[in-house]
Design an enzyme around this catalytic site. Sequence first.
Site, PDB file in Angstrom:
ATOM      1  N   ILE A 108       9.612 -13.600  -9.122  1.00  0.00           N
ATOM      2  CA  ILE A 108      10.830 -13.788  -9.781  1.00  0.00           C
ATOM      3  C   ILE A 108      10.957 -15.133 -10.301  1.00  0.00           C
ATOM      4  O   ILE A 108      10.701 -16.376  -9.690  1.00  0.00           O
ATOM      5  CB  ILE A 108      12.088 -13.466  -8.836  1.00  0.00           C
ATOM      6  CG1 ILE A 108      13.524 -13.470 -10.226  1.00  0.00           C
ATOM      7  CG2 ILE A 108      12.460 -14.209  -7.818  1.00  0.00           C
ATOM      8  CD1 ILE A 108      14.923 -12.886  -9.462  1.00  0.00           C
ATOM      9  N   ILE A 139       8.346 -17.181  -5.895  1.00  0.00           N
ATOM     10  CA  ILE A 139       9.597 -17.698  -6.742  1.00  0.00           C
ATOM     11  C   ILE A 139       8.758 -18.452  -7.838  1.00  0.00           C
ATOM     12  O   ILE A 139       7.707 -19.153  -7.550  1.00  0.00           O
ATOM     13  CB  ILE A 139      10.363 -19.039  -6.009  1.00  0.00           C
ATOM     14  CG1 ILE A 139      11.276 -18.477  -4.969  1.00  0.00           C
ATOM     15  CG2 ILE A 139      11.182 -19.570  -7.247  1.00  0.00           C
ATOM     16  CD1 ILE A 139      12.174 -17.231  -5.186  1.00  0.00           C
ATOM     17  N   LYS A 140       8.773 -18.016  -9.100  1.00  0.00           N
ATOM     18  CA  LYS A 140       7.803 -18.679 -10.021  1.00  0.00           C
ATOM     19  C   LYS A 140       8.502 -19.983 -10.671  1.00  0.00           C
ATOM     20  O   LYS A 140       9.605 -19.986 -11.175  1.00  0.00           O
ATOM     21  CB  LYS A 140       7.690 -17.719 -11.355  1.00  0.00           C
ATOM     22  CG  LYS A 140       6.908 -16.452 -11.343  1.00  0.00           C
ATOM     23  CD  LYS A 140       6.786 -15.450 -12.172  1.00  0.00           C
ATOM     24  CE  LYS A 140       6.146 -15.555 -13.309  1.00  0.00           C
ATOM     25  NZ  LYS A 140       5.867 -14.793 -14.533  1.00  0.00           N
ATOM     26  N   ILE A 141       7.530 -20.747 -10.700  1.00  0.00           N
ATOM     27  CA  ILE A 141       7.910 -22.127 -11.263  1.00  0.00           C
ATOM     28  C   ILE A 141       6.888 -22.600 -12.144  1.00  0.00           C
ATOM     29  O   ILE A 141       5.544 -22.663 -11.961  1.00  0.00           O
ATOM     30  CB  ILE A 141       7.896 -23.229  -9.958  1.00  0.00           C
ATOM     31  CG1 ILE A 141       8.990 -22.870  -9.241  1.00  0.00           C
ATOM     32  CG2 ILE A 141       8.116 -24.598 -10.619  1.00  0.00           C
ATOM     33  CD1 ILE A 141       8.922 -23.522  -8.091  1.00  0.00           C
TER      34      ILE A 141
END
Length: 373
Positions: A108, A139-141
Site C-alpha cells: 500500500i 509500505i510503498k515509498i
Amino acid sequence: MTTPTQALSDAGVSIWLDDLSRQRLEDGSLAALISEKNVVGVTTNPTIFQAAITKGHGYDGQLRELVAEGADAEKTVFEITTADVADACQLFAPVAEATRGVDGRVSIEVDPRLAWDTAGTIAEAKRLHAKVAQPNVHIKIPATLEGLEAISATLAEGISVNVTLIFSLTRYRAVINAFMTGLEKAKAAGHDLSKIHSVASFFVSRVDTEIDKRLEKIGTEQAAALKGKAGLANARLAYQIYEEEFTTERWKLLADAGALPQRPLWASTGVKDPSLPDTLYVTGLVAPGVVNTMPEKTLEATFDHAEVTGDTVTGTYAEANAHLDALAELGIDYNDVVAVLESEGLDKFVASWKDLLADVERTLSETAHGARA
C-alpha cells in the site's frame, strides 16, 4: 504439464498481481489466481484503487457508514484502502507463513503528494502500517532523494518497505544503501532483522517508451535497430548491481544477523508497444530471487503462452552495457531519460491520487443523497 507461471516460479521469480479490489477479494478471483496461476503477492497504487472504488457497488456499505460518520474524502480513501489491503494480507497469510514472509506480501502506497517530504512520508508510513496491522504488509515509498531517508527511517522502525518508482541505476545503488542503513539502525534498536522485508521496484516498460520516442525522432536505421531493448538492458544492469551489493562485507554483517536481501521487483511490465511481444518484460527478466508484478492482462498472457527458458539475465551485462553505450553514441542522454521518467512518474502518481480523492468526494455526495447508481 507445467504451466508458464509454474515455470517462472521454479526459476526463482515470484509473481505478484498489480491490482486489488474488494470484488476480487469477495468473488474468489484473487484466491483463484493464488491457487491456479502462482500469484504470491499484490501491489497497489492510486490508479488501481480509483478504478476499484468508483466502479460497481462493492464499497457501498462502507461508503454509507463513512457518510454517516461525516468522513471526508481523505479519511474515506484511508479507511477503504487499508481495509482492502488488510483483507488481502489475511488471504495471503498462508503464503507468507510458507515462505517465512518473503512472499505473501501486499503493498500500500504512501500519499504520493508526500514524495518530497521526508518527515511526512515517515509519519504516513507508520500510520498506514499501524492501521493495516498485518505482518505481511509492505509500505510503498517512492525512491526520490527525499524518500531515501524516509526509507531508512521506516525500515529502522521494523516496518517492511516496497521502494517504488526506480528508473536510474545510480538511484538504485542509493536505494540499496538506504535499505542497509535502515537495517543497521533496526539492528541497533533491537529489531529482529529476519522479520523486516523489502523490495526495490525497478520500472521497465516506461524506459522503452521514453527512449523509443527519442529514437524515432532520430529516425535513422541505426536508431530503429535499437528500439524496444533499453528497458531490458537497464533492468538487467540493475540485477548486476543487486548481485554486487549483496555480496559485500557490509551486507554479510547484516545477513549474519538474520537479514534477508532486498529483492529486485520488476514493475511496469505491461508492454506498451503493440509491436513487441506481450510477455517481453516477463520472459526477458527471469533470474533467481526477483519479483515480477504484473497487470492482469500480462499475467494472463504469461499463463497462456509465455516461453520460459530459464535465467535470461545473468551473463547479459556486457550486451546490456553495449546497448546503453550505443544509445549514448546517438546522443540519447541516459541521465536525462531517467530524470524525465521519475518526474513524469511522480506527476502521474500525484494526478491519480487527486483524481481518486475527487472521485471519492463525488461518490460520498451521491451516497449521502441516495443518488449512487
